[in-house]
Design an enzyme around this catalytic site. Structure first.
Site, PDB file in Angstrom:
ATOM      1  N   LYS A   5       2.784  -6.057   2.713  1.00  0.00           N
ATOM      2  CA  LYS A   5       1.858  -4.953   2.467  1.00  0.00           C
ATOM      3  C   LYS A   5       1.780  -4.026   3.672  1.00  0.00           C
ATOM      4  CE  LYS A   5      -2.200  -4.547   3.601  1.00  0.00           C
ATOM      5  NZ  LYS A   5      -3.626  -4.756   3.979  1.00  0.00           N
ATOM      6  N   ASP A  56      -2.409  -3.842  -1.979  1.00  0.00           N
ATOM      7  CA  ASP A  56      -3.529  -4.594  -1.430  1.00  0.00           C
ATOM      8  C   ASP A  56      -4.420  -5.054  -2.578  1.00  0.00           C
ATOM      9  OD1 ASP A  56      -4.849  -2.326  -2.260  1.00  0.00           O
ATOM     10  OD2 ASP A  56      -5.840  -1.938  -0.342  1.00  0.00           O
TER      11      ASP A  56
END
Length: 214
Positions: free
Chosen positions: A121, A139
């Protein structure tokens, strides 16, 4: 509604209302963005933005942070979540940047993910924000929103969501879509009590359509 139609309509609406979305993390260099993103894990951007000005001033580049100790860095970030682990991650990342990358920020996902504290991420955030590359950082907000609105269906994990988004969103819009989905999840499609009455994409949302039929 067909999946392609939902994607097309929702993306076009986001594009109209947020033509130039930006990260809410404050930064001045790619190195400082990396520090901010590492600190933002399970922590609000608002809190991170409160601590980073002093941190950035004290450590303007990888070399200055690499030379620091945990005892020196910890006070700057003690109010964020998991400050002990994040202190170690910041120091190790800075040292690796100095030792293995000549203090230059990697611009590819594999090398970014070698840095301590940098998962997929975070690496994708760096690619999308710094270089505007076709990268999709997933996320908790993106993961939740995509399952709700119908971009994904019962996605089991962030990587599956990422692959689905990359497949269905035009490459040139991926970097912006990352911000659109995060901001929508942060302020409208919240985890608890989503603001469906204020939602500009409600007419195209799978969950909203399902609630109307119930």
């Amino acid at each position: 509604m067909r999946k392609k139609e939902r994607y097309d309509r929702i993306i076009s609406i986001f594009e109209e209302i947020m033509p130039e979305p930006k990260t809410e993390l404050h930064y001045d260099t790619p190195f400082h963005l990396l520090l901010a993103v590492i600190l933002s894990a399970q922590c609000t951007d608002k809190r991170v933005n409160m601590v980073t000005p002093a941190l950035f001033e004290a450590y303007p580049d990888p070399a200055s942070l690499a030379a620091a100790t945990e005892e020196e860095v910890f006070p700057y970030i003690k109010s964020v979540t998991f400050p002990n682990n994040k202190t170690r991650h910041l120091l190790k990342a800075a040292r690796m940047l100095v030792d293995e990358f000549n203090s230059e920020m990697p611009s590819d996902i594999d090398n970014l993910m070698k840095l301590p504290g940098v998962g997929r991420k975070t690496a994708n955030v760096m690619l999308a924000v710094v270089w505007g590359k076709a990268a999709m950082a997933v996320d908790t907000h993106v993961f939740r929103v995509c399952n709700r609105i119908g971009f994904t269906k019962d996605s089991p994990n962030p990587l599956t969501t990422e692959k689905e988004l990359v497949k269905n969103i035009p490459e040139e819009k991926l970097a912006k879509a990352h911000h659109w989905l995060i901001l929508h999840g942060r302020y409208v499609c919240t985890a608890r009590n989503p603001k469906c009455g204020e939602c500009v994409i409600a007419d195209w949302c799978a969950s909203h359509a399902g609630s109307l039929k119930a």
